[in-house]
Design a protein around this motif. Structure first.
Motif, PDB file in Angstrom:
ATOM      1  N   ASP A  49       0.783  -1.425  -0.341  1.00 16.71           N
ATOM      2  CA  ASP A  49      -0.107   0.232   0.046  1.00 16.71           C
ATOM      3  C   ASP A  49       0.399   1.433  -0.401  1.00 16.71           C
ATOM      4  O   ASP A  49       0.729   2.023  -0.735  1.00 16.71           O
ATOM      5  CB  ASP A  49      -0.932  -0.120   1.428  1.00 16.71           C
ATOM      6  CG  ASP A  49      -2.026  -0.798   0.999  1.00 16.71           C
ATOM      7  OD1 ASP A  49      -3.033  -1.085   2.228  1.00 16.71           O
ATOM      8  OD2 ASP A  49      -2.522  -0.937  -0.121  1.00 16.71           O
ATOM      9  N   LEU A  50       1.970   1.700   1.055  1.00 16.42           N
ATOM     10  CA  LEU A  50       2.462   2.250   1.080  1.00 16.42           C
ATOM     11  C   LEU A  50       3.422   2.730  -0.148  1.00 16.42           C
ATOM     12  O   LEU A  50       3.165   3.450  -0.997  1.00 16.42           O
ATOM     13  CB  LEU A  50       3.893   2.123   2.331  1.00 16.42           C
ATOM     14  CG  LEU A  50       4.508   3.076   2.255  1.00 16.42           C
ATOM     15  CD1 LEU A  50       4.145   4.630   2.716  1.00 16.42           C
ATOM     16  CD2 LEU A  50       5.410   2.707   3.762  1.00 16.42           C
ATOM     17  N   VAL A  51       3.858   0.835  -1.448  1.00 15.09           N
ATOM     18  CA  VAL A  51       5.035   1.890  -2.527  1.00 15.09           C
ATOM     19  C   VAL A  51       4.152   1.960  -3.056  1.00 15.09           C
ATOM     20  O   VAL A  51       4.183   3.297  -3.736  1.00 15.09           O
ATOM     21  CB  VAL A  51       5.339   0.680  -2.288  1.00 15.09           C
ATOM     22  CG1 VAL A  51       5.611   0.214  -3.972  1.00 15.09           C
ATOM     23  CG2 VAL A  51       6.125  -0.319  -2.076  1.00 15.09           C
ATOM     24  N   GLN A  52       2.961   1.939  -3.354  1.00 19.84           N
ATOM     25  CA  GLN A  52       1.513   2.482  -4.881  1.00 19.84           C
ATOM     26  C   GLN A  52       1.427   3.598  -4.270  1.00 19.84           C
ATOM     27  O   GLN A  52       1.712   5.011  -5.002  1.00 19.84           O
ATOM     28  CB  GLN A  52       0.425   1.369  -4.170  1.00 19.84           C
ATOM     29  CG  GLN A  52      -0.465   1.976  -5.429  1.00 19.84           C
ATOM     30  CD  GLN A  52      -1.820   0.348  -5.812  1.00 19.84           C
ATOM     31  OE1 GLN A  52      -2.654   1.388  -5.258  1.00 19.84           O
ATOM     32  NE2 GLN A  52      -1.930  -0.491  -5.550  1.00 19.84           N
ATOM     33  N   GLU A  53       1.257   4.306  -3.420  1.00 15.27           N
ATOM     34  CA  GLU A  53       0.901   5.582  -2.145  1.00 15.27           C
ATOM     35  C   GLU A  53       1.889   6.472  -2.960  1.00 15.27           C
ATOM     36  O   GLU A  53       2.000   7.852  -3.931  1.00 15.27           O
ATOM     37  CB  GLU A  53       0.729   5.976  -1.480  1.00 15.27           C
ATOM     38  CG  GLU A  53      -1.018   4.946  -0.961  1.00 15.27           C
ATOM     39  CD  GLU A  53      -1.818   5.970  -2.082  1.00 15.27           C
ATOM     40  OE1 GLU A  53      -1.965   7.422  -1.874  1.00 15.27           O
ATOM     41  OE2 GLU A  53      -3.063   5.234  -1.966  1.00 15.27           O
ATOM     42  N   THR A  54       3.580   6.201  -2.491  1.00 17.23           N
ATOM     43  CA  THR A  54       4.169   6.853  -2.945  1.00 17.23           C
ATOM     44  C   THR A  54       5.013   7.188  -4.473  1.00 17.23           C
ATOM     45  O   THR A  54       5.063   8.193  -4.584  1.00 17.23           O
ATOM     46  CB  THR A  54       5.582   5.782  -1.836  1.00 17.23           C
ATOM     47  OG1 THR A  54       5.279   5.883  -1.055  1.00 17.23           O
ATOM     48  CG2 THR A  54       6.757   6.372  -2.665  1.00 17.23           C
ATOM     49  N   MET A  55       4.685   5.257  -5.004  1.00 15.51           N
ATOM     50  CA  MET A  55       5.277   5.849  -6.487  1.00 15.51           C
ATOM     51  C   MET A  55       3.827   6.800  -7.386  1.00 15.51           C
ATOM     52  O   MET A  55       4.263   7.263  -7.644  1.00 15.51           O
ATOM     53  CB  MET A  55       4.845   4.881  -6.860  1.00 15.51           C
ATOM     54  CG  MET A  55       6.249   3.527  -6.485  1.00 15.51           C
ATOM     55  SD  MET A  55       7.365   4.168  -6.926  1.00 15.51           S
ATOM     56  CE  MET A  55       8.061   4.344  -9.043  1.00 15.51           C
ATOM     57  N   LEU A  56       2.442   6.596  -6.583  1.00 11.05           N
ATOM     58  CA  LEU A  56       2.016   7.852  -7.228  1.00 11.05           C
ATOM     59  C   LEU A  56       2.211   8.934  -6.729  1.00 11.05           C
ATOM     60  O   LEU A  56       2.223   9.792  -7.788  1.00 11.05           O
ATOM     61  CB  LEU A  56      -0.096   7.550  -6.711  1.00 11.05           C
ATOM     62  CG  LEU A  56      -0.568   6.574  -7.402  1.00 11.05           C
ATOM     63  CD1 LEU A  56      -1.614   6.255  -5.722  1.00 11.05           C
ATOM     64  CD2 LEU A  56      -1.124   7.562  -8.570  1.00 11.05           C
ATOM     65  N   THR A  57       2.815   9.733  -5.624  1.00 10.92           N
ATOM     66  CA  THR A  57       2.866  10.806  -5.630  1.00 10.92           C
ATOM     67  C   THR A  57       4.211  11.317  -6.824  1.00 10.92           C
ATOM     68  O   THR A  57       4.333  11.631  -6.605  1.00 10.92           O
ATOM     69  CB  THR A  57       3.635  11.147  -3.916  1.00 10.92           C
ATOM     70  OG1 THR A  57       2.309  10.279  -3.066  1.00 10.92           O
ATOM     71  CG2 THR A  57       4.167  12.311  -3.488  1.00 10.92           C
ATOM     72  N   VAL A  58       5.117   9.954  -6.038  1.00 10.43           N
ATOM     73  CA  VAL A  58       6.436  10.736  -7.667  1.00 10.43           C
ATOM     74  C   VAL A  58       5.657  10.868  -8.934  1.00 10.43           C
ATOM     75  O   VAL A  58       6.350  11.584  -9.855  1.00 10.43           O
ATOM     76  CB  VAL A  58       6.626   8.931  -8.335  1.00 10.43           C
ATOM     77  CG1 VAL A  58       7.577   8.983  -9.373  1.00 10.43           C
ATOM     78  CG2 VAL A  58       8.070   8.284  -6.469  1.00 10.43           C
ATOM     79  N   TRP A  59       4.593  10.495  -9.180  1.00 13.50           N
ATOM     80  CA  TRP A  59       3.656  10.157 -10.734  1.00 13.50           C
ATOM     81  C   TRP A  59       4.178  11.873 -10.420  1.00 13.50           C
ATOM     82  O   TRP A  59       3.985  12.858 -11.499  1.00 13.50           O
ATOM     83  CB  TRP A  59       3.318   9.187 -10.868  1.00 13.50           C
ATOM     84  CG  TRP A  59       2.438   9.796 -12.226  1.00 13.50           C
ATOM     85  CD1 TRP A  59       0.993  10.829 -12.292  1.00 13.50           C
ATOM     86  CD2 TRP A  59       2.354   9.533 -13.760  1.00 13.50           C
ATOM     87  NE1 TRP A  59       0.415  10.676 -13.664  1.00 13.50           N
ATOM     88  CE2 TRP A  59       1.457  10.142 -14.408  1.00 13.50           C
ATOM     89  CE3 TRP A  59       2.813   9.258 -14.545  1.00 13.50           C
ATOM     90  CZ2 TRP A  59       0.956  10.330 -15.778  1.00 13.50           C
ATOM     91  CZ3 TRP A  59       3.409   9.181 -15.702  1.00 13.50           C
ATOM     92  CH2 TRP A  59       2.198   9.748 -16.102  1.00 13.50           C
ATOM     93  N   ARG A  60       2.788  12.076  -9.165  1.00 13.12           N
ATOM     94  CA  ARG A  60       2.206  13.684  -9.437  1.00 13.12           C
ATOM     95  C   ARG A  60       3.355  14.477  -9.067  1.00 13.12           C
ATOM     96  O   ARG A  60       2.671  15.891  -9.588  1.00 13.12           O
ATOM     97  CB  ARG A  60       1.411  13.613  -8.399  1.00 13.12           C
ATOM     98  CG  ARG A  60      -0.370  12.825  -8.509  1.00 13.12           C
ATOM     99  CD  ARG A  60      -0.913  12.828  -7.634  1.00 13.12           C
ATOM    100  NE  ARG A  60      -2.058  11.654  -7.199  1.00 13.12           N
ATOM    101  CZ  ARG A  60      -2.456  10.998  -7.116  1.00 13.12           C
ATOM    102  NH1 ARG A  60      -2.314  11.070  -5.316  1.00 13.12           N
ATOM    103  NH2 ARG A  60      -3.542  10.272  -7.243  1.00 13.12           N
ATOM    104  N   LYS A  61       4.659  14.272  -8.326  1.00 13.44           N
ATOM    105  CA  LYS A  61       5.423  15.796  -8.437  1.00 13.44           C
ATOM    106  C   LYS A  61       6.457  15.689  -8.363  1.00 13.44           C
ATOM    107  O   LYS A  61       7.433  16.069  -8.133  1.00 13.44           O
ATOM    108  CB  LYS A  61       5.849  15.530  -6.613  1.00 13.44           C
ATOM    109  CG  LYS A  61       4.321  15.800  -5.837  1.00 13.44           C
ATOM    110  CD  LYS A  61       5.065  16.240  -4.566  1.00 13.44           C
ATOM    111  CE  LYS A  61       3.690  16.584  -3.062  1.00 13.44           C
ATOM    112  NZ  LYS A  61       4.440  16.122  -1.682  1.00 13.44           N
TER     113      LYS A  61
END
Lengths: 183, 215
Positions: A49-61
């Motif tokens: 879950d944490l990995v998914q949320e982190t990589m989503l943030t990488v995409w957004r930021k």
């Protein structure tokens, strides 16, 4: 993958919303993020879950990544730290934003920041490899397990003051291993 | 000239994410005023990056990538922590990390008088519950009553200054106090002193029964 290659991938995500580049970043970082998270004892499912949320943030930021200030692993390290605190502790984690009028270091000289950073990263990596094992263990406990000094002291059976001085010793040793201009 | 900085181990704690919100805020605010410490933090963040880059990888589930790709187009939902836009205070410039908790100029904040007129405080609206942070405004020349610390406290000077023993604290200067420490700060006579004071929540509660402050 080299840091230069990783920087190019992030750039591709930032400028062209390149999904292939993002998938390559995921392939490189997701297993490491998962390993990093599981080192602090969370389950595989929670880690993912944490990995998914982190990589989503990488995409957004992705457009906020500045390759002259930090390597991609360092940048993603701060993202997963903030995301972990957001998700598990429901807290904001304040970031440093240096004032324009802030006290400048004495030796401010113009230089090629990107080269400097590449050198810093290499030197730091070598310095980490040569740390005495007790100092490296303390740093790993601090970074991986987010333990308070008291908890580390209790865990290792050493006085609180010893924890503090070992951390200071470790960081000073790492700094000393860096070339003059990076300290 | 900033003379008093957090110790290296506090920067490690900050970078590792081990500090409660209020303490992290004090460290980040000091570093926003001090380029040397901002640089120290950058180096320690690079340690974190090196540890992440070299950790033993653990394979993710087969559909992990597909799951993330499916979410790339979703709107950016608010994180659980409240997203705070920094407030641009015209009259008195607070360092950026503080601006996220202050929504109006300093003189319009709802200051609370403590200890029957001893000093004023404004508690910052933190997201987390485990720590407290307050802006404190101490009048010129004030001698803070002698008190013992029951937990950890950091004090960061934002404006004016105070003397503690033989040490002088001015804008950007940082003090860390721990369980059992005592101090008796003496505010400079020419100017009020504005500080950021952060504490563990239990300590904050014990302050309420401090006989010297008579809250």
């Amino acid at each position: 993958m080299t840091n230069d290659k990783l920087s190019l991938l992030v750039e591709a995500v930032a400028t062209r919303r390149d999904r292939q580049a993002f998938s390559a970043l995921f392939g490189h970082f997701a297993p490491r993020l998962k390993g990093f998270a599981m080192n602090r004892g969370v389950s595989a499912a929670v880690a993912e879950d944490l990995v998914q949320e982190t990589m989503l943030t990488v995409w957004r930021k992705a457009d906020s990544f500045d390759s002259s200030r930090a390597s991609v692993p360092t940048w993603i390290f701060t993202i997963v730290r903030n995301k972990r605190i957001d998700l598990f502790r429901r807290e904001t984690y304040p970031e440093v934003e240096l004032e324009q009028a802030a006290e400048q270091p004495d030796d401010s000289q113009p230089s090629d920041e990107r080269t400097e950073l590449a050198e810093l990263t290499t030197h730091l990596h070598h310095a980490m490899q040569t740390l005495p094992s007790e100092q490296k263990a303390i740093l790993q406990q601090a970074f991986f397990e987010e333990k308070s000094h008291r908890a580390i002291a209790a865990d290792l059976g050493i006085p609180l003051g010893t924890v503090k001085s070992r951390i200071r010793l470790a960081v000073n040793r790492l700094r000393d291993a860096l070339p003059e201009e990076h300290r | 000239m900033i003379s008093h900085h957090p110790g290296e181990e506090l920067f490690v704690d900050y970078v590792a994410g081990a500090l409660p919100e209020a303490f992290a805020l004090a460290i980040a605010t000091h570093a926003s005023l001090c380029a040397d410490c901002a640089h120290r933090i950058q180096t320690i963040e690079a340690i974190g990056g090196d540890l992440l880059a070299n950790v033993l990888p653990v394979p993710c589930s087969d559909d992990a990538l597909a799951n993330v790709l499916a979410r790339l187009d979703e709107p950016d939902a608010a994180s659980r922590a409240v997203e705070r836009r920094p407030f641009q205070s015209g009259s008195h410039n607070l360092p950026s990390p503080l601006n996220r908790y202050v929504d109006r100029p300093l003189h319009r904040l709802p200051w609370r008088t403590i200890g029957r007129g001893l000093f004023e405080e404004f508690q910052l609206p933190l997201t987390g519950q485990d720590s407290k942070a307050a802006l404190c405004r101490l009048p010129p020349g004030m001698l803070v009553p002698h008190h013992v610390h029951w937990g950890a406290e950091y004090v960061l000077v934002l404006d004016g200054g105070y003397q503690d023993g033989d040490k002088q604290f001015r804008r950007g200067d940082f003090a860390a106090l721990d369980l059992g420490d005592t101090h008796q700060p003496n505010v400079d006579p020419d100017k009020a002193c504005l500080c950021l004071v952060v504490q563990d929540a239990p300590m904050w509660q014990s302050m309420l029964v401090d006989p010297f402050l008579r809250l």
